[in-house]
Design a protein around this motif. Structure first.
Motif, mmCIF file in Angstrom:
data_model
loop_
_atom_site.group_PDB
_atom_site.id
_atom_site.type_symbol
_atom_site.label_atom_id
_atom_site.label_comp_id
_atom_site.label_asym_id
_atom_site.label_seq_id
_atom_site.Cartn_x
_atom_site.Cartn_y
_atom_site.Cartn_z
ATOM 1 N N TRP A 157 37.624 -88.806 12.070
ATOM 2 C CA TRP A 157 36.250 -88.996 12.537
ATOM 3 C C TRP A 157 35.297 -89.052 11.356
ATOM 4 O O TRP A 157 35.517 -88.451 10.319
ATOM 5 N N TRP A 158 34.219 -89.820 11.554
ATOM 6 C CA TRP A 158 33.223 -90.003 10.503
ATOM 7 C C TRP A 158 32.178 -88.906 10.598
ATOM 8 O O TRP A 158 31.632 -88.644 11.660
ATOM 9 N N GLN A 159 31.900 -88.284 9.467
ATOM 10 C CA GLN A 159 30.864 -87.260 9.430
ATOM 11 C C GLN A 159 30.234 -87.247 8.054
ATOM 12 O O GLN A 159 30.936 -87.143 7.047
ATOM 13 N N SER A 160 28.919 -87.397 8.018
ATOM 14 C CA SER A 160 28.132 -87.371 6.774
ATOM 15 C C SER A 160 28.478 -88.536 5.868
ATOM 16 O O SER A 160 27.816 -89.555 5.885
ATOM 17 N N ASP A 161 29.529 -88.426 5.075
ATOM 18 C CA ASP A 161 29.793 -89.472 4.083
ATOM 19 C C ASP A 161 31.270 -89.813 3.955
ATOM 20 O O ASP A 161 31.707 -90.342 2.940
ATOM 21 N N GLY A 162 32.045 -89.530 4.989
ATOM 22 C CA GLY A 162 33.458 -89.864 4.888
ATOM 23 C C GLY A 162 34.230 -89.519 6.143
ATOM 24 O O GLY A 162 33.688 -88.993 7.104
ATOM 25 N N TRP A 163 35.524 -89.835 6.108
ATOM 26 C CA TRP A 163 36.420 -89.563 7.229
ATOM 27 C C TRP A 163 36.972 -88.162 7.114
ATOM 28 O O TRP A 163 37.407 -87.741 6.047
ATOM 29 N N ALA A 168 30.652 -95.350 9.791
ATOM 30 C CA ALA A 168 29.579 -95.144 8.819
ATOM 31 C C ALA A 168 28.279 -95.813 9.238
ATOM 32 O O ALA A 168 27.196 -95.268 9.019
ATOM 33 N N ASP A 169 28.363 -96.989 9.868
ATOM 34 C CA ASP A 169 27.164 -97.770 10.162
ATOM 35 C C ASP A 169 26.748 -97.735 11.619
ATOM 36 O O ASP A 169 25.842 -98.461 12.021
ATOM 37 N N PRO A 178 39.620 -94.712 1.242
ATOM 38 C CA PRO A 178 38.227 -95.147 1.228
ATOM 39 C C PRO A 178 37.887 -96.197 2.275
ATOM 40 O O PRO A 178 36.793 -96.726 2.305
ATOM 41 N N GLY A 179 38.845 -96.530 3.158
ATOM 42 C CA GLY A 179 38.657 -97.647 4.066
ATOM 43 C C GLY A 179 37.607 -97.414 5.133
ATOM 44 O O GLY A 179 37.162 -96.301 5.383
ATOM 45 N N TRP A 180 37.213 -98.516 5.802
ATOM 46 C CA TRP A 180 36.212 -98.442 6.864
ATOM 47 C C TRP A 180 36.795 -97.848 8.132
ATOM 48 O O TRP A 180 36.147 -97.109 8.853
#
Length: 221
Positions: free
Chosen positions: A34-40, A165-166, A53-55
């Motif tokens: 899961w995405w949180q703040s600035d990463g997975w 992220a977006d 580092p992937g999307w």
């Protein structure tokens, strides 16, 4: 709450409800990073954010996508532990055709013109996906070159209402709009081929609108 602060509790309930809704209709799911703040977060053992580092999200549980389930009790248990992304597992009861957003718009219009309402989801990274019945043909070269991906056995897509992220993954056409009926892959591939021919006739080069470089094309393993 041990895994989330109270301001996010409602979203956690939405994730669990979204996963349960899919499995209620026979669409298998598996918890994803899961995405949180600035990463997975929730990466499998042996990986860290720097090495991933992937999307896209990836399965967080032992066994990976092979652990996907349609058992409501198992799904409820998973999403009671952490705010996992909802990953829809492909290759069994359904496959998925993933396309660039420009192609998805054209395909949706083509399918509507023949009276077909098909489920359709969109990601904040400009990728749209159509769930289809399983066991369809491999992609023709024309579609592979147009950055179309067929997700089959051993693969998955990130499903609503997961966060990236977006922004959020969301339904553009909710499966309930067509009674959770899936189109056959040949029909959806035909709409994709029509979109590719249309784009070529406009003199546009679809290669300039590729997916994020860190996300590999093709079926996941």
């Amino acid at each position: 709450m041990s895994w989330w602060n109270s301001s996010r509790a409602v979203y956690g309930a939405e994730l669990r409800a979204g996963a349960l809704c899919l499995v209620d209709h026979g669409w298998p799911v598996v918890p994803g990073t899961w995405w949180q703040s600035d990463g997975w977060w929730g990466l499998p053992d042996g990986l860290d954010a720097a090495s991933f580092p992937g999307w896209d999200s990836m399965p967080s549980v032992a066994g990976g996508v092979s652990a996907a389930s349609c058992d409501p009790a198992q799904v409820a248990q998973w999403w009671a532990v952490a705010p996992y992304s909802v990953l829809l597992a492909t290759g069994g009861s359904l496959d998925v055709l993933e396309v660039p957003a420009w192609m998805g718009r054209r395909m949706a219009a083509t399918l509507r013109s023949v009276g077909l309402v098909a489920p359709l989801a969109a990601t904040p990274a400009g990728r749209w996906w159509f769930p289809v019945t399983g066991g369809g043909p491999e992609l023709p070269e024309q579609l592979a070159q147009a950055d179309v991906v067929r997700h089959g056995a051993g693969s998955w897509v990130i499903a609503p209402p997961s966060e990236c992220a977006d922004g959020l993954v969301h339904w553009r056409v909710n499966p309930s709009a067509c009674g959770w009926r899936l189109p056959v892959p040949e029909l959806v591939q035909s709409a994709a081929a029509e979109a590719a021919r249309w784009r070529a006739s406009q003199g546009d080069d679809w290669s300039v609108a590729q997916r994020p470089a860190s996300v590999a094309s093709g079926m996941r393993t």
